[in-house]
Design a protein around this motif. Sequence first.
Motif, short mmCIF file in Angstrom:
data_model
loop_
_atom_site.label_atom_id
_atom_site.label_comp_id
_atom_site.label_asym_id
_atom_site.label_seq_id
_atom_site.Cartn_x
_atom_site.Cartn_y
_atom_site.Cartn_z
N ALA A 183 10.82 38.97 84.74
CA ALA A 183 11.19 39.38 83.30
C ALA A 183 12.65 39.52 83.31
O ALA A 183 12.91 38.91 82.15
N ILE A 184 13.40 39.96 84.17
CA ILE A 184 14.93 40.18 84.01
C ILE A 184 15.58 38.90 83.93
O ILE A 184 16.22 38.40 83.20
N GLY A 185 15.02 37.79 84.94
CA GLY A 185 15.58 36.41 84.95
C GLY A 185 15.13 35.79 83.77
O GLY A 185 16.13 35.03 83.35
N GLN A 186 13.99 35.96 83.41
CA GLN A 186 13.67 34.98 82.07
C GLN A 186 14.64 35.67 80.90
O GLN A 186 14.99 34.87 80.15
N GLY A 187 14.68 36.72 80.76
CA GLY A 187 15.34 37.48 79.70
C GLY A 187 16.81 37.00 79.79
O GLY A 187 17.36 36.56 78.57
N ILE A 188 17.50 36.75 80.89
CA ILE A 188 18.88 36.58 80.98
C ILE A 188 18.99 34.94 80.82
O ILE A 188 20.10 34.41 79.99
N ALA A 189 17.90 34.30 81.05
CA ALA A 189 18.15 32.74 81.12
C ALA A 189 17.79 32.40 79.56
O ALA A 189 18.57 31.50 79.17
N GLN A 190 17.01 32.81 78.78
CA GLN A 190 16.74 32.63 77.62
C GLN A 190 17.66 33.20 76.63
O GLN A 190 17.81 32.58 75.41
N GLN A 191 18.16 34.45 76.73
CA GLN A 191 18.89 35.06 75.81
C GLN A 191 20.25 35.55 76.38
O GLN A 191 21.26 35.92 75.38
N GLY A 192 20.60 35.71 77.40
CA GLY A 192 21.78 35.69 78.24
C GLY A 192 21.95 37.35 78.42
O GLY A 192 22.83 37.78 78.70
N HIS A 193 20.84 38.09 78.20
CA HIS A 193 21.05 39.64 78.45
C HIS A 193 19.65 40.04 78.25
O HIS A 193 18.81 39.38 77.72
N ILE A 194 19.52 41.24 78.80
CA ILE A 194 17.98 42.04 78.51
C ILE A 194 18.29 43.48 78.65
O ILE A 194 19.12 43.95 79.52
N ALA A 195 17.55 44.19 77.64
CA ALA A 195 17.48 45.58 77.80
C ALA A 195 16.67 46.14 78.78
O ALA A 195 15.70 45.91 78.81
N LEU A 196 17.28 47.26 79.46
CA LEU A 196 16.38 47.84 80.60
C LEU A 196 16.08 49.28 80.23
O LEU A 196 16.87 50.12 80.76
N TYR A 197 15.11 49.59 79.51
CA TYR A 197 14.80 50.73 79.21
C TYR A 197 14.10 51.85 80.10
O TYR A 197 14.04 52.97 79.97
N GLY A 198 13.75 51.05 81.28
CA GLY A 198 13.35 51.99 82.53
C GLY A 198 14.25 52.47 83.06
O GLY A 198 14.42 53.51 84.05
N LEU A 199 15.80 52.21 82.72
CA LEU A 199 16.98 53.18 83.32
C LEU A 199 16.99 54.43 82.53
O LEU A 199 17.35 54.34 81.26
#
Length: 302
Positions: A183-199
Amino acid sequence: MRDVPGGRDSPIVSRFQGSVLIGYQQQDYASLVVPLGAYDEARADHFAASESVEGRLTRIAYAAPDGKSALEVLRNFEQALRGAGFQIRFECLAERCGGFKFSRALATPATAAMHGDSAAMDDLLYAANGNVLALSARLDRAGGRVDVSLLVSQDERRRAGILLQTVEARAMDTQQVSVDARAIGQGIAQQGHIALYGLRFANDSARLDAASQATLAEIEKFLKASPQMKVYVVGHTDNTGTLAHNLQLSQQRAEAVVAALLARGIAAPRLAAKGLASYAPVAGNGDEDGRARNRRVELVAQ
């Protein structure tokens, strides 16, 4: 008749004196349909007007004391709510509510969910004679809005049955699900960034708590599977407090994530920390739900 085990009165609205608690349920986050109109068969929720509210939901069913009428019970609750600053949004008496059909529409979801004396709830909350009274009220307070739905029902030769439902508006815990490496890879590939609320961090602190380890492991997995990838680790806050403090805090949180990834074997040239405080919100900061969404760490492709 005694209170059912595990049930307790609402801290917002006390019981009618002498009542017995016969049903109870509490959920940290749930929705409730609050009636704002009489029974209407044609509507999906069976109310001529209604509103769905979300937050901490408490459902309590009571058996009123012998000799007390449904009207006396309702008027006492109404007086107490008005005295506490609640605004009455809807009120109906007897057949103007829709009688038994109204009580069935309002009480059935509650009685199905509550634990307690189901036989007593069935006997007292569904008045076959149509003596059904209800009100809906709202209080806007600094700690969050409170909605109240009250049903009072009474058949001949029976005690009045009371269904008190309250919803305290609160932010849903958005940090209960972590994303995986894919999911991290998909988010960055599609939007250039991803929010990680699990941190997750302690309040007003840059110390990562133990619950963050699962998300850190997935970030590590993603970066090791994409050896050419370089990322910015960007910290964000809500707008609570001063901008200077939040810039420092968001920078420190980003740096804490970078340090944790370095400890997991990710090369330093692939990581850069940046704190943006409240400069890039993803929601309004006017309520706790929005502020919770704004407090986040993102991975951004360099």
